[in-house]
Design a protein around this motif. Structure first.
Motif, PDB file in Angstrom:
ATOM      1  N   ASN A 117       1.014  -1.114  -0.394  1.00  0.00           N
ATOM      2  CA  ASN A 117      -0.156   0.131   0.137  1.00  0.00           C
ATOM      3  C   ASN A 117       0.770   0.829   0.425  1.00  0.00           C
ATOM      4  OD1 ASN A 117       0.859  -0.424   2.670  1.00  0.00           O
ATOM      5  ND2 ASN A 117      -1.316   0.872   3.434  1.00  0.00           N
ATOM      6  N   THR A 118       0.874   2.731  -0.195  1.00  0.00           N
ATOM      7  CA  THR A 118       1.103   4.011  -0.643  1.00  0.00           C
ATOM      8  C   THR A 118       1.749   3.840   0.864  1.00  0.00           C
ATOM      9  OG1 THR A 118      -0.444   4.218  -2.345  1.00  0.00           O
ATOM     10  CG2 THR A 118       0.124   6.322  -1.301  1.00  0.00           C
ATOM     11  N   LEU A 119       0.930   3.585   2.043  1.00  0.00           N
ATOM     12  CA  LEU A 119       1.563   3.793   3.507  1.00  0.00           C
ATOM     13  C   LEU A 119       3.103   3.944   3.502  1.00  0.00           C
ATOM     14  CD1 LEU A 119       1.569   5.770   5.957  1.00  0.00           C
ATOM     15  CD2 LEU A 119      -0.350   3.767   7.385  1.00  0.00           C
ATOM     16  N   GLY A 120       2.981   2.467   3.114  1.00  0.00           N
ATOM     17  CA  GLY A 120       3.717   1.477   3.385  1.00  0.00           C
ATOM     18  C   GLY A 120       5.247   1.778   2.471  1.00  0.00           C
ATOM     19  N   ALA A 121       4.928   2.253   0.758  1.00  0.00           N
ATOM     20  CA  ALA A 121       6.261   2.621  -0.018  1.00  0.00           C
ATOM     21  C   ALA A 121       6.546   3.601   0.710  1.00  0.00           C
ATOM     22  CB  ALA A 121       5.773   2.622  -1.359  1.00  0.00           C
ATOM     23  N   THR A 122       5.395   4.869   1.589  1.00  0.00           N
ATOM     24  CA  THR A 122       6.215   5.842   1.873  1.00  0.00           C
ATOM     25  C   THR A 122       6.682   6.271   3.285  1.00  0.00           C
ATOM     26  OG1 THR A 122       3.856   6.769   0.669  1.00  0.00           O
ATOM     27  CG2 THR A 122       4.929   8.594   2.221  1.00  0.00           C
ATOM     28  N   GLN A 123       6.423   5.038   4.043  1.00  0.00           N
ATOM     29  CA  GLN A 123       7.123   5.026   5.179  1.00  0.00           C
ATOM     30  C   GLN A 123       8.293   4.811   5.306  1.00  0.00           C
ATOM     31  OE1 GLN A 123       5.683   6.674   7.516  1.00  0.00           O
ATOM     32  NE2 GLN A 123       5.479   5.569   8.897  1.00  0.00           N
ATOM     33  N   LEU A 124       9.025   3.455   4.378  1.00  0.00           N
ATOM     34  CA  LEU A 124       9.886   2.936   3.980  1.00  0.00           C
ATOM     35  C   LEU A 124      10.768   4.717   2.876  1.00  0.00           C
ATOM     36  CD1 LEU A 124       9.277  -0.859   3.374  1.00  0.00           C
ATOM     37  CD2 LEU A 124      10.496   0.992   5.519  1.00  0.00           C
ATOM     38  N   GLY A 125      10.041   5.198   2.403  1.00  0.00           N
ATOM     39  CA  GLY A 125      10.371   6.398   1.649  1.00  0.00           C
ATOM     40  C   GLY A 125      10.728   5.568   0.091  1.00  0.00           C
ATOM     41  N   TYR A 126      10.136   5.023  -0.380  1.00  0.00           N
ATOM     42  CA  TYR A 126       9.798   4.288  -1.742  1.00  0.00           C
ATOM     43  C   TYR A 126       8.652   4.761  -2.735  1.00  0.00           C
ATOM     44  CZ  TYR A 126      13.643   1.366  -0.464  1.00  0.00           C
ATOM     45  OH  TYR A 126      14.925   0.938  -0.253  1.00  0.00           O
ATOM     46  N   PRO A 127       8.693   4.679  -3.745  1.00  0.00           N
ATOM     47  CA  PRO A 127       7.643   4.922  -4.771  1.00  0.00           C
ATOM     48  C   PRO A 127       6.850   3.593  -4.841  1.00  0.00           C
ATOM     49  CG  PRO A 127       9.253   5.269  -6.178  1.00  0.00           C
ATOM     50  CD  PRO A 127      10.129   5.582  -4.596  1.00  0.00           C
ATOM     51  N   ARG A 128       5.585   2.813  -4.789  1.00  0.00           N
ATOM     52  CA  ARG A 128       4.809   1.781  -4.681  1.00  0.00           C
ATOM     53  C   ARG A 128       5.436   0.913  -6.238  1.00  0.00           C
ATOM     54  NH1 ARG A 128      -0.102   0.900  -6.246  1.00  0.00           N
ATOM     55  NH2 ARG A 128      -0.366  -0.889  -5.202  1.00  0.00           N
ATOM     56  N   THR A 129       5.501   1.425  -7.216  1.00  0.00           N
ATOM     57  CA  THR A 129       6.466   0.686  -7.888  1.00  0.00           C
ATOM     58  C   THR A 129       7.466   0.694  -7.995  1.00  0.00           C
ATOM     59  OG1 THR A 129       7.105   2.688  -9.190  1.00  0.00           O
ATOM     60  CG2 THR A 129       4.645   2.129  -9.977  1.00  0.00           C
ATOM     61  N   GLU A 130       8.392   0.830  -7.608  1.00  0.00           N
ATOM     62  CA  GLU A 130       9.353   0.405  -6.926  1.00  0.00           C
ATOM     63  C   GLU A 130      10.495  -0.987  -6.291  1.00  0.00           C
ATOM     64  OE1 GLU A 130      14.038   2.439  -5.096  1.00  0.00           O
ATOM     65  OE2 GLU A 130      12.515   3.417  -5.901  1.00  0.00           O
ATOM     66  N   LEU A 131       9.274  -0.525  -4.978  1.00  0.00           N
ATOM     67  CA  LEU A 131       8.607  -2.169  -4.292  1.00  0.00           C
ATOM     68  C   LEU A 131       8.447  -3.157  -4.605  1.00  0.00           C
ATOM     69  CD1 LEU A 131       8.349  -0.505  -0.955  1.00  0.00           C
ATOM     70  CD2 LEU A 131      10.240  -1.573  -1.645  1.00  0.00           C
ATOM     71  N   ILE A 132       7.649  -3.221  -5.703  1.00  0.00           N
ATOM     72  CA  ILE A 132       6.740  -4.214  -6.283  1.00  0.00           C
ATOM     73  C   ILE A 132       7.715  -4.833  -7.104  1.00  0.00           C
ATOM     74  CG2 ILE A 132       4.468  -5.458  -7.589  1.00  0.00           C
ATOM     75  CD1 ILE A 132       3.237  -2.434  -6.709  1.00  0.00           C
ATOM     76  N   GLY A 133       7.458  -6.127  -6.744  1.00  0.00           N
ATOM     77  CA  GLY A 133       8.804  -7.124  -7.771  1.00  0.00           C
ATOM     78  C   GLY A 133       9.713  -7.292  -6.695  1.00  0.00           C
ATOM     79  N   ARG A 134      10.524  -6.600  -5.784  1.00  0.00           N
ATOM     80  CA  ARG A 134      11.379  -7.042  -5.314  1.00  0.00           C
ATOM     81  C   ARG A 134      11.518  -8.619  -4.407  1.00  0.00           C
ATOM     82  NH1 ARG A 134      14.772  -0.853  -3.949  1.00  0.00           N
ATOM     83  NH2 ARG A 134      16.041  -2.358  -2.983  1.00  0.00           N
ATOM     84  N   SER A 135      12.628  -8.236  -3.649  1.00  0.00           N
ATOM     85  CA  SER A 135      12.324  -8.987  -2.217  1.00  0.00           C
ATOM     86  C   SER A 135      12.015  -8.365  -1.089  1.00  0.00           C
ATOM     87  CB  SER A 135      13.793 -10.092  -2.203  1.00  0.00           C
ATOM     88  OG  SER A 135      13.556 -10.478  -1.230  1.00  0.00           O
ATOM     89  N   VAL A 136      11.484  -9.225  -0.369  1.00  0.00           N
ATOM     90  CA  VAL A 136      10.498  -8.284   0.959  1.00  0.00           C
ATOM     91  C   VAL A 136      12.459  -8.103   1.700  1.00  0.00           C
ATOM     92  CG1 VAL A 136      10.902  -9.949   1.880  1.00  0.00           C
ATOM     93  CG2 VAL A 136       8.685  -7.937   2.142  1.00  0.00           C
ATOM     94  N   LEU A 137      12.940  -9.075   1.240  1.00  0.00           N
ATOM     95  CA  LEU A 137      14.566  -9.167   2.855  1.00  0.00           C
ATOM     96  C   LEU A 137      15.274  -7.397   2.146  1.00  0.00           C
ATOM     97  CD1 LEU A 137      15.477 -12.712   1.713  1.00  0.00           C
ATOM     98  CD2 LEU A 137      14.072 -11.731   3.534  1.00  0.00           C
ATOM     99  N   ASP A 138      14.757  -6.719   1.236  1.00  0.00           N
ATOM    100  CA  ASP A 138      15.824  -5.808   0.473  1.00  0.00           C
ATOM    101  C   ASP A 138      15.575  -4.572   1.879  1.00  0.00           C
ATOM    102  OD1 ASP A 138      16.293  -7.270  -1.176  1.00  0.00           O
ATOM    103  OD2 ASP A 138      15.574  -5.973  -2.982  1.00  0.00           O
ATOM    104  N   VAL A 139      14.475  -4.567   1.838  1.00  0.00           N
ATOM    105  CA  VAL A 139      13.850  -3.934   3.155  1.00  0.00           C
ATOM    106  C   VAL A 139      14.550  -3.784   4.820  1.00  0.00           C
ATOM    107  CG1 VAL A 139      12.294  -2.588   1.550  1.00  0.00           C
ATOM    108  CG2 VAL A 139      11.456  -4.360   3.577  1.00  0.00           C
ATOM    109  N   PHE A 140      14.740  -5.014   5.000  1.00  0.00           N
ATOM    110  CA  PHE A 140      15.946  -5.632   6.275  1.00  0.00           C
ATOM    111  C   PHE A 140      17.039  -4.974   6.803  1.00  0.00           C
ATOM    112  CE2 PHE A 140      11.460  -7.782   5.579  1.00  0.00           C
ATOM    113  CZ  PHE A 140      10.502  -7.471   6.973  1.00  0.00           C
ATOM    114  N   LEU A 141      17.412  -5.253   8.289  1.00  0.00           N
ATOM    115  CA  LEU A 141      18.818  -5.286   8.080  1.00  0.00           C
ATOM    116  C   LEU A 141      19.581  -6.347   7.359  1.00  0.00           C
ATOM    117  CD1 LEU A 141      18.609  -4.107  11.095  1.00  0.00           C
ATOM    118  CD2 LEU A 141      20.028  -2.640   9.482  1.00  0.00           C
TER     119      LEU A 141
END
Length: 891
Positions: free
Chosen positions: A161-185
């Motif tokens: 969702n837009t809030l999730g992407a915004t909270q992490l500083g990404y646009p939605r399109t940049e997160l979709i299709g990537r591994s979710v592990l990229d946003v973790f330490l």
């Protein structure tokens, strides 16, 4: 009832209109003189058409009316309900059946069409509702104040969702299709991967975990993730993850933990523990400091008033019980002080204060604090003692204290020592004029000037000397120190000071000057000692480079000026040899932690290696900024070389023990050869017998098989002898294993049996069965026992008047150790030699080296045991050793 009534209400209009239509058709057919069958067909059309209106009841009624009209008007005889023509009756029956069946079919068709219309309407409404719900859930997904991620089983983001992407500083399109592990330490990715795998293993089960996420800008936030796996439209599993930002909560939790730690630290520093007690339920809580004050373990002892009573000093126990009972009867605040008698016999003074409060359920709960006031009480005792000491000290040091009223010109207070200084008896009243008469006339103006300056407030502290004229003509010199005391009006009210007899000091001044010269010489001597010591001081800056070294580092062969600005690992020569040690040391320095006893190798000015042990502690400025390290270093080259020499000595001792075992084997050659030849001879005899049994005309196979079995047994016996000899001759490391001492003795007996026979010695064993296991090296213990047995055999060579008997006993001693004793009946050990028999190079044999028993003692000490000689009245000597049990045997 509502449904039949409703059906009748709908049927009435249909029946009425249908009846009218039938009447019209009847008139038309009468007018046209229609045939009976044609009229029936017309009536059938009317009934079927009106059945389309929806009521089967009305259609059935119209059918009956039509049949009556047919019979009455068109079937002969006319105007009669009787049908005489047999050809008309089938037409009537066919009409009835066709109308009824047709009406029923049309009704069913109409009902099905109506049901289809209703279903279509419902489907249309469901589709609209589904679309509306999808829009609503999509809005919730997009605008919910939580981060939503939808990932597949490989961890790829399918939607966010837009809030999730915004909270992490990404646009939605940049997160979709990537591994979710990229946003973790990096260090948390394995944990997240495991959590997702757990969700996929249990579809539909919600999982929750806390983890840190990394924004695009690198900042970190804490989230609580609630995840559930579900099956997608194509039966493919997906994981829906809802993330709640708990960063502030975590900060609050950390702040709370820090606050609790600070409270615990404050309680520890102030020696004050907190407690609570519910007098109704008996529930109690003690802080960790309270447990520490009472010297109790919070993990094993439940707190409570009874525990306080048990720890209370017997003299105070009754008062403590009374306060607890009164608190239970009359819930009110209380405060008391009592003593604790601790298990180690020490006594603590406790000041307890509690306040009665009401819980949410209305129960009385006492909340309070218990303070360890032992130091304060001791200080009070010390103060009272000090007051007595002060009076005594004033008398011993000839120092009196006083307070002078600058306006009344008289003493407000003067200690007894002041009167003594002036030569008066403290118990007799003395006027101020009498006291002035004792002051040297030349010094009176000085005292008056001090009083005047104090009134004018020119100075706050005065220090002066004056003289006292004693009745015997002597002069006493007084040194006085005073300071002003200001009243509430801002004016000086009094002078407070001391009079000290410094007559002896004046007399000793010359002696003091001479002593100072000697003291300077002594100070220089001790400075020289410090500068020539092996320890030196050092200091490094915040970059860990050397900034200061003691000037006497040259004593260790180190040039201080050559090390300035260098790092410790630049000075050391073993960085590449011990990288892990230096990695840990550098990590300690970066963490600004103290370190102790770091040992490293460097070189002196002459290039020779030296070993240094250093310890350091970080220091900071007033604001907490790290400034560097200070510490001390010691040249331990001699210690290291001594350790190396000790290792060489141990190696030499091992070599000597091995040589001794080999020498012993040489002495046992005859026994060993006999032990091997005996089974070899038996093998040859059994082999000949086997050939004989096999060479008969009818071979005796059972006898031959028995001979072969005996050959195998004798071969195994010879192999065991060779194994024992090889083990004794083998040179290797000590192998500490659990052993049965009786088994070790049996191995030794097998090797020395021939020696016993050749020396005509009878062996008797008393081996206690079921002894616990010991931990030791089998070969070295065999060496000790063989040495003791051989010494006993040799000690009995000269015995001719009695049986040569050697006794080996195993048992447990008084402290539970396993003990082995070897006793002979030989010539024994002379009393003068008993204390030296275990020393190296001491021997009573003409051809001995004196190392056997010394090596045995070293082996026993290495095993944690002890070798000793037992004094006995009978002939001969007894040597025994005791070994500790194996830890598994102890447990």
């Amino acid at each position: 009832m509502r449904s039949p009534i409703s059906s009748l209400e709908r049927s009435a209009p249909q029946f009425t209109i249908g009846s009218i239509a039938l009447a019209v058709v009847t008139l038309a057919c009468l007018y046209l003189h229609a045939h009976f069958a044609a009229t029936a067909f017309a009536y059938l059309l009317v009934v079927l058409l009106f059945s389309l209106m929806g009521s089967f009841i009305a259609s059935s009624a119209l059918c009956i009316v039509a049949i009556a009209a047919l019979a009455y008007y068109f079937a002969p005889p006319a105007f009669s309900l009787r049908i005489d023509d047999p050809q008309d009756l089938p037409v009537v029956v066919a009409f009835f059946i066709a109308s009824i069946v047709g009406a029923h079919l049309i009704g069913k068709l109409r009902q099905e069409r109506e049901a289809a219309r209703v279903v279509a309407a419902k489907l249309q409404r469901s589709a609209a509702d589904l679309e509306d719900r999808e829009k609503r859930w999509r809005a919730i997904f997009e605008h919910n104040p939580a981060m939503y991620f939808m990932v597949d089983e490989a961890g790829i983001v399918l939607n966010v969702n837009t809030l999730g992407a915004t909270q992490l500083g990404y646009p939605r399109t940049e997160l979709i299709g990537r591994s979710v592990l990229d946003v973790f330490l990096e260090e948390d990715r394995a944990f997240v991967r495991e959590c997702v795998r757990t969700c996929l293993e249990d579809v539909g089960q919600t999982r929750t975990w806390d983890v840190q996420k990394v924004r695009k800008d690198g900042s970190v936030l804490w989230v609580r993730e609630n995840a559930k796996a579900m099956l997608w439209g194509d039966e493919q599993p997906i994981v829906l993850i809802a993330c709640e930002d708990i960063t502030e909560r975590r900060r609050t939790e950390l702040a709370l933990l820090r606050s609790e730690a600070h409270l615990a630290q404050a309680q520890e520093l102030s020696h004050t523990g907190s407690f609570s007690w519910n007098s109704a339920t008996g529930e109690a809580f003690w802080s960790r400091e309270t447990f520490r004050i009472f010297q109790l373990d919070p993990e094993t002892v439940p707190p409570g008033p009874q525990l306080v009573v048990e720890r209370t000093h017997p003299d105070d126990r009754a008062s403590v019980k009374e306060i607890i009972d009164r608190a239970m009867r009359d819930p009110s605040d209380f405060e008391h002080e009592y003593r604790l008698l601790l298990p180690d016999g020490s006594v603590k003074h406790i000041h307890a204060q509690a306040r009665a409060t009401r819980t949410a359920s209305g129960e009385v709960e006492f909340v309070g604090a218990a303070t360890d006031v032992t130091a304060a009480r001791r200080a009070e005792q010390q103060l009272r003692r000090s007051e007595a000491y002060l009076a005594e000290a004033q008398h011993l040091t000839h120092t009196g204290s006083w307070s002078w009223d600058v306006h009344a010109l008289d003493f407000i207070y003067r200690s007894a020592e002041v009167d003594r200084l002036f030569g008066f008896n403290p118990q007799e009243p003395v006027s101020i004029d009498t006291i002035r008469s004792r002051i040297h006339p030349e010094d009176l103006p000085l005292l008056q000037q001090v009083q005047r300056q104090a009134i004018e407030h020119d100075e706050e502290r005065f220090e002066y000397d004056f003289r006292i004229l004693l009745p015997d003509g002597g002069i006493r010199r007084i040194h006085s120190v005073a300071h002003v005391a200001v009243g509430s009006d801002g004016n000086v009210s009094e002078l407070i000071g001391t009079h000290m007899d410094v007559t002896e000091q004046h007399a000793a001044r010359d002696r003091l000057e001479n002593t100072l010269g000697a003291l300077r010489e002594s100070e220089q001597r001790f400075r020289d000692y410090a500068e020539t010591a092996s320890d030196w001081l050092w200091e490094t800056g915040p970059d860990h480079q050397v900034t200061h070294l003691s000037e006497h580092t040259s004593a260790a062969g180190i040039l201080a000026t050559g090390l300035m600005g260098l790092l410790r690992w630049d000075i050391a020569c073993d960085v590449e040899e011990e990288p892990e040690k230096w990695r840990q040391h550098r990590a300690t320095l970066e963490a600004h932690l103290p370190f102790r006893d770091l040992v490293y190798r460097t070189v002196s000015r002459t290039g020779s290696p030296i070993y240094v042990r250093t310890s350091g502690k970080p220091f900071f400025d007033g604001k907490g900024n790290f400034l560097g390290y200070r510490g001390v270093s010691t040249d331990i080259t001699a210690t290291i070389r001594a350790d190396q020499a000790e290792q060489e000595l141990r190696k030499a001792q091992a070599e000597l023990a091995h040589v001794t075992r080999v020498t012993t084997l040489g002495e046992l050659t005859t026994s060993i050869a006999h032990e091997i030849n005996q089974p070899l001879a038996a093998i040859i005899s059994n082999a000949d017998a086997c050939l004989g049994w096999m060479g008969r005309e009818a071979p005796n196979l059972p006898a031959a098989r028995s001979s072969v079995e005996w050959i195998i047994e004798d071969a195994i016996r010879a192999s065991e002898v060779i194994r024992r000899v090889r083990a004794l001759a083998k040179k290797g490391e000590i192998e500490m294993v659990p052993l049965d001492i009786n088994e070790v003795v049996k191995d030794v007996i097998a090797l020395v049996t021939r020696e016993l026979v050749s020396h005509r010695v009878t062996l008797r064993t008393e081996l206690t069965a079921g002894l616990p296991m010991i931990l030791g090296d089998r070969i070295q213990l065999q060496q000790v026992i063989i040495n003791l047995v051989m010494n006993g055999i040799e000690a009995m060579d000269a015995v001719t008047d009695r049986t040569r008997e050697l006794l080996i006993q195993s048992s447990k001693d008084d402290v539970g150790h396993v003990q082995l004793a070897v006793t002979d009946c030989g010539v024994g050990i002379a009393e003068n030699d008993a204390d030296r028999v275990l020393d190296p190079f001491f021997t009573t044999k003409s051809n001995g080296l004196g190392m056997g028993l010394s090596i045995c003692r070293s082996i026993m000490e290495a095993h944690g045991g002890r070798l000793s000689m037992v004094h006995k009245n009978a002939p001969g000597a007894t040597f025994q050793f005791a070994l500790p049990l194996h830890k598994e045997a102890v447990s």
